[in-house]
Design an enzyme around this catalytic site. Sequence first.
Site, PDB file in Angstrom:
ATOM      1  N   LEU A 125       0.992  -1.411  -0.267  1.00  0.00           N
ATOM      2  CA  LEU A 125      -0.430   0.133  -0.583  1.00  0.00           C
ATOM      3  C   LEU A 125       1.047   1.166   0.161  1.00  0.00           C
ATOM      4  O   LEU A 125       0.372   1.969  -1.251  1.00  0.00           O
ATOM      5  CB  LEU A 125      -0.930   0.671   1.533  1.00  0.00           C
ATOM      6  N   PRO A 128       6.897   5.627  -1.675  1.00  0.00           N
ATOM      7  CA  PRO A 128       7.864   6.697  -1.218  1.00  0.00           C
ATOM      8  C   PRO A 128       6.983   8.274  -0.396  1.00  0.00           C
ATOM      9  O   PRO A 128       7.788   8.936   0.587  1.00  0.00           O
ATOM     10  CB  PRO A 128       9.096   7.019  -2.348  1.00  0.00           C
ATOM     11  N   SER A 132       1.177   8.060   5.365  1.00  0.00           N
ATOM     12  CA  SER A 132      -0.468   7.929   6.418  1.00  0.00           C
ATOM     13  C   SER A 132      -1.029   8.697   5.168  1.00  0.00           C
ATOM     14  O   SER A 132      -2.409   8.140   5.536  1.00  0.00           O
ATOM     15  CB  SER A 132       0.008   9.363   7.749  1.00  0.00           C
ATOM     16  N   ILE A 157       8.307  -2.750   2.182  1.00  0.00           N
ATOM     17  CA  ILE A 157       7.034  -3.880   1.216  1.00  0.00           C
ATOM     18  C   ILE A 157       7.834  -4.650   3.000  1.00  0.00           C
ATOM     19  O   ILE A 157       8.402  -5.396   2.570  1.00  0.00           O
ATOM     20  CB  ILE A 157       6.930  -4.266   0.701  1.00  0.00           C
ATOM     21  N   THR A 158       6.969  -4.958   3.857  1.00  0.00           N
ATOM     22  CA  THR A 158       7.231  -7.060   4.327  1.00  0.00           C
ATOM     23  C   THR A 158       7.110  -7.561   3.568  1.00  0.00           C
ATOM     24  O   THR A 158       6.122  -8.047   2.668  1.00  0.00           O
ATOM     25  CB  THR A 158       6.687  -6.724   5.994  1.00  0.00           C
ATOM     26  N   GLU A 354       1.134   0.483  10.265  1.00  0.00           N
ATOM     27  CA  GLU A 354      -0.003   0.222  10.236  1.00  0.00           C
ATOM     28  C   GLU A 354      -0.276   1.242  10.718  1.00  0.00           C
ATOM     29  O   GLU A 354      -1.378   1.294  11.182  1.00  0.00           O
ATOM     30  CB  GLU A 354      -0.270  -0.822  11.165  1.00  0.00           C
TER      31      GLU A 354
END
Length: 371
Positions: A125, A128, A132, A157-158, A354
Site C-alpha cells: 500500500l 515513497p 499516512s 514492503i514486509t 500499520e
Amino acid sequence: MDVSLSDAQAAVVEDAQSVAAQIIGPAALARHKDGEFPLETLQALAGRGLMGVNIDASLGGRDAGVVAYSMAITEVACADPAVAVTMAVNNMVGEVIYAFGSQKQRQELIPALTSGRFSSGSFCLSEPGSGSDAAGMRTRARATDEGWILDGTKAWITSGAHAGVFLVWAKTDEREISLFAVDPELPGIEVGGAEEKMGQHASNTVALSFDGVKLPAEAMVGEPGQGFRIAMMALDGGRIGIASQSLGIADAALQLADLQQLTTGLHRSLFESLRARVEAARSITWRAAWLKEQGDRPFSQEASMAKLSASEAAHAVADALFRYWPTPMSDDDQRRLSMAEKLLRDVRVTRIYEGTSEIQRLVIARNLLRR
Ligand code: COS
C-alpha cells in the site's frame, strides 16, 4: 465480552507458545544479528495452522477466530517480534483474499499462504510519497483489452523479497483505487535491496517497482474502485495484529525486568504502573479482536485504540528497562542486556507501521465525533 478461552482457542495459544519456546526464542538473538529471513520458522508456524489463524479450515487455516489470532501473535512476538510481524502480514493478506477475492483467487492463493508453500504474502500500500495519506498513491493500473498494465513504486514492503503473492493497490482512474493480486514472478517487477533497519532485522523490508507489468483481468481483487475501502478495513484488522505484537514485546520486557529484579527494587512502583498500562492495552486489544470476531460489529475505533495504547506502552516498558538496567553485570545479565537492546530497537516501528500513533489518534477522534 467473554474472555474465557474455548478449547480451540486454548489449543492455538498452546501451539504458538510451543513454537515460540522451542524454535523462535532460542535463535532470536542470532536472527537479530544475521538478519536472515526465518523461512524454516515460518514453515513451523504454517505446520500448526498459525499462518491463517482466522481462515477457514477448508483452505488450510485454523478457523480459530481473531481473539486466538491476537493471542498467538503476542506469544510469537514475546519470543521474536520480527517473526511475529511476518506472521501478521501473512495472516492479513490471507484474510483480505478470503474476504474479497474471487473463488479462483481464494482456491489458488489461500492454501499456498496457509500451508507455507508461499513463505509469505505482502501487503503493498505505502509508497515513497504516501505513507499516512494512503489515498495519495501514484501507482497506476491502466486497463487494456487483455487486462491491466501496472506502473509505480511501493515502499517498506514486509516480506517483499520472499512473498508468493503481492496485494498491490493502484489508481485505476484519477480518484478510484483498486486492488490487485500480483504474481511476484511477472516481468517488469523489480525487488529492491533489503532495508537496513533499526530493529526487527529478520523481517524482510524492501521497495518494489512495477514497470509496465501486464496483469490478467482476473488479477483484480474485489470490485473496481473498492480498493481504498478494502485497505482501510484490512488496516483495522492489521492494527489488532500490531497491537498484539506490541503486547508480546511489552511482556518480554517485563519478564526481563523481573529477572533483573527491577520490579522488586528501587524502581518497583514505576514498573508496577507500566505493568498496569500493558494490561489496560491488553484489554482493549482483546476487545477489538472480539468485536472483529463478531463479524457484524464496528471495531475500527477499538483497533486504533489498541494499536495506540499497546505500542506506546510497549515502548515505555522497553525504554524503562534499558534506562534502569542494573550494574554490575554477570555473563547472564550481559546476554539479557542484548535482549533488552533488541527489544528497544524492535519496538520503535510499532508506533509507525500499520498507521502512526498520530493516525490512530485521528481515526479515534473521527469515530468519536461520528458517534
Ligand atoms: N472501514 C471501511 N471504510 C473506511 C474506513 C474503514 N475503517 N475508513 C475509511 N473508510 C472509507 C470511508 O467511509 C470513505 O468512504 P466514502 O468515500 O464512500 O465516503 C473512504 O474510505 C475515504 O475515507 P476518509 O475520507 O476517511 O479517507 P482519508 O483519505 O481522509 O484517510 C486515513 C483516512 C488517514 C485514516 C487513512 O488514509 C489511513 O488510515 N492512513 C494510514 C495508512 C496506514 O496505516 N498505512 C500503513 C500501511 S502498512 S505499513
